[in-house]
Design a protein around this motif. Structure first.
Motif, PDB file in Angstrom:
ATOM      1  N   HIS A  62      12.597  -7.792  -9.043  1.00 13.68           N
ATOM      2  CA  HIS A  62      13.955  -8.087  -8.583  1.00 13.68           C
ATOM      3  C   HIS A  62      14.168  -7.666  -7.128  1.00 13.68           C
ATOM      4  O   HIS A  62      13.511  -6.763  -6.605  1.00 13.68           O
ATOM      5  CB  HIS A  62      14.978  -7.346  -9.444  1.00 13.68           C
ATOM      6  CG  HIS A  62      14.916  -7.692 -10.895  1.00 13.68           C
ATOM      7  ND1 HIS A  62      15.405  -6.873 -11.880  1.00 13.68           N
ATOM      8  CD2 HIS A  62      14.408  -8.780 -11.549  1.00 13.68           C
ATOM      9  CE1 HIS A  62      15.207  -7.436 -13.061  1.00 13.68           C
ATOM     10  NE2 HIS A  62      14.611  -8.591 -12.895  1.00 13.68           N
ATOM     11  N   GLN A  64      17.746  -7.921  -4.067  1.00 16.88           N
ATOM     12  CA  GLN A  64      19.023  -8.497  -3.658  1.00 16.88           C
ATOM     13  C   GLN A  64      18.856  -9.105  -2.270  1.00 16.88           C
ATOM     14  O   GLN A  64      18.214  -8.524  -1.389  1.00 16.88           O
ATOM     15  CB  GLN A  64      20.170  -7.461  -3.652  1.00 16.88           C
ATOM     16  CG  GLN A  64      20.569  -7.039  -5.050  1.00 16.88           C
ATOM     17  CD  GLN A  64      21.875  -6.236  -5.130  1.00 16.88           C
ATOM     18  OE1 GLN A  64      22.363  -5.965  -6.191  1.00 16.88           O
ATOM     19  NE2 GLN A  64      22.457  -5.834  -4.000  1.00 16.88           N
ATOM     20  N   TYR A 138      25.426  -2.791  -5.982  1.00 17.39           N
ATOM     21  CA  TYR A 138      25.064  -3.894  -6.851  1.00 17.39           C
ATOM     22  C   TYR A 138      25.884  -5.123  -6.447  1.00 17.39           C
ATOM     23  O   TYR A 138      27.106  -5.059  -6.324  1.00 17.39           O
ATOM     24  CB  TYR A 138      25.374  -3.507  -8.286  1.00 17.39           C
ATOM     25  CG  TYR A 138      25.097  -4.555  -9.319  1.00 17.39           C
ATOM     26  CD1 TYR A 138      26.041  -4.839 -10.298  1.00 17.39           C
ATOM     27  CD2 TYR A 138      23.871  -5.231  -9.352  1.00 17.39           C
ATOM     28  CE1 TYR A 138      25.785  -5.788 -11.271  1.00 17.39           C
ATOM     29  CE2 TYR A 138      23.606  -6.188 -10.323  1.00 17.39           C
ATOM     30  CZ  TYR A 138      24.570  -6.454 -11.280  1.00 17.39           C
ATOM     31  OH  TYR A 138      24.323  -7.390 -12.256  1.00 17.39           O
ATOM     32  N   PRO A 140      25.827  -8.862  -7.827  1.00 15.90           N
ATOM     33  CA  PRO A 140      25.241  -9.861  -8.741  1.00 15.90           C
ATOM     34  C   PRO A 140      24.967 -11.210  -8.082  1.00 15.90           C
ATOM     35  O   PRO A 140      23.991 -11.874  -8.390  1.00 15.90           O
ATOM     36  CB  PRO A 140      26.282  -9.975  -9.856  1.00 15.90           C
ATOM     37  CG  PRO A 140      27.062  -8.706  -9.802  1.00 15.90           C
ATOM     38  CD  PRO A 140      27.048  -8.266  -8.372  1.00 15.90           C
ATOM     39  N   CYS A 142      23.928 -11.762  -5.259  1.00 19.80           N
ATOM     40  CA  CYS A 142      22.742 -11.679  -4.393  1.00 19.80           C
ATOM     41  C   CYS A 142      21.492 -11.286  -5.181  1.00 19.80           C
ATOM     42  O   CYS A 142      20.432 -11.074  -4.608  1.00 19.80           O
ATOM     43  CB  CYS A 142      22.977 -10.635  -3.297  1.00 19.80           C
ATOM     44  SG  CYS A 142      24.310 -11.052  -2.168  1.00 19.80           S
ATOM     45  N   ASP A 143      21.637 -11.170  -6.521  1.00 13.61           N
ATOM     46  CA  ASP A 143      20.536 -10.733  -7.382  1.00 13.61           C
ATOM     47  C   ASP A 143      19.536 -11.871  -7.553  1.00 13.61           C
ATOM     48  O   ASP A 143      19.899 -12.973  -7.980  1.00 13.61           O
ATOM     49  CB  ASP A 143      21.113 -10.309  -8.743  1.00 13.61           C
ATOM     50  CG  ASP A 143      20.087  -9.657  -9.644  1.00 13.61           C
ATOM     51  OD1 ASP A 143      20.208  -9.797 -10.887  1.00 13.61           O
ATOM     52  OD2 ASP A 143      19.140  -9.038  -9.115  1.00 13.61           O
ATOM     53  N   ARG A 144      18.270 -11.637  -7.173  1.00 18.66           N
ATOM     54  CA  ARG A 144      17.226 -12.663  -7.295  1.00 18.66           C
ATOM     55  C   ARG A 144      15.988 -12.051  -7.949  1.00 18.66           C
ATOM     56  O   ARG A 144      15.859 -10.834  -8.039  1.00 18.66           O
ATOM     57  CB  ARG A 144      16.833 -13.175  -5.900  1.00 18.66           C
ATOM     58  CG  ARG A 144      17.950 -13.815  -5.101  1.00 18.66           C
ATOM     59  CD  ARG A 144      18.359 -15.179  -5.643  1.00 18.66           C
ATOM     60  NE  ARG A 144      19.338 -15.839  -4.774  1.00 18.66           N
ATOM     61  CZ  ARG A 144      20.636 -15.590  -4.804  1.00 18.66           C
ATOM     62  NH1 ARG A 144      21.095 -14.674  -5.672  1.00 18.66           N
ATOM     63  NH2 ARG A 144      21.462 -16.229  -3.988  1.00 18.66           N
TER      64      ARG A 144
END
Ligand SMILES: Cc1cn([C@H]2C[C@H](O)[C@@H](COP(=O)(O)OP(=O)(O)O[C@H]3O[C@H](C)C(=O)[C@H](O)[C@H]3O)O2)c(=O)[nH]c1=O
Length: 187
Positions: A62, A64, A138, A140, A142-144
């Protein structure tokens, strides 16, 4: 506190000192001055604490994306994990290469993973607890992620693939070659 560089620029392996006595131990697990002197450029804003109850849990890979890219200072306070950082900085001489470091309550090691890396770990025992500091909140949106088993990365997770436990999200992450570029290497 001992801090050493690794085979990929930017990554650091941090080993705090444990002061043992008849009561147990005391350890300074983070020192901003020592970390900065070793090249750790970090302003931590959030701490994470994660329990994985079974051996073979893979969380990752993971990251961001900017403007909420995260640097992570990772440690394992119960059990043992294999912590993996993959260089995803387009143009980096080590693009697509990774470092894997065993972090455990026993060896007390930490891995510094700056922005520009995809990060993940596998639990090597049941009931592993991982605590890590991050340099952005955090985000979300930008979460990749990158597929943990992307053959181009050739990561040896040390656990048979048949024993790996994944979130639904991590079962469908793209391969690096199919993921949108998020970081560019600045020499
Ligand atoms: C990352 C994160 C998650 N959450 C919530 C969102 C979900 O309800 C729940 C589990 O999230 P997720 O499945 O994304 O957790 P992991 O699979 O451990 O994700 C982490 O895995 C690898 C190891 C990483 O490096 C990242 O820190 C992070 O992506 O916690 C939060 O509330 N705050 C957070 O900062």
């Amino acid at each position: 506190m001992n801090i050493e560089t690794l085979s990929i620029s930017g990554l650091l392996l941090v080993t705090p000192k444990k002061h043992g006595d008849q009561r147990g131990f005391f350890s300074e697990t983070f020192r901003a001055d020592v970390f900065a002197a070793a090249g750790g450029d970090a302003n931590f804003v959030q701490d994470n604490h994660v329990l994985s109850t079974q051996r073979g849990v893979v969380r990752g890979l993971h990251f961001q994306t900017p403007p909420h890219a995260q640097g992570k200072l990772v440690r394992c306070t119960r059990g043992a994990i294999l912590d993996v950082a993959v260089d995803i900085r387009v143009g980096s001489p080590t693009y697509g290469q990774h470092v894997a470091a065993e972090l455990s309550a026993e060896n007390w090691r930490q891995l510094w993973v700056p922005p520009g890396f995809a990060h993940g770990y596998v639990t090597l025992e049941d009931n592993c607890e991982v605590i890590y500091k991050v340099t952005d909140y955090y985000a979300p949106d930008c979460d990749r992620g990158i597929a943990w088993d992307d053959p181009a990365l050739a990561i040896d997770w040390r656990i048979p693939a048949s024993d790996i436990i994944l979130s639904d999200k991590d079962k469908k992450q793209p391969r690096l070659q199919d993921a949108a570029a998020a970081f560019h290497f600045a020499s």
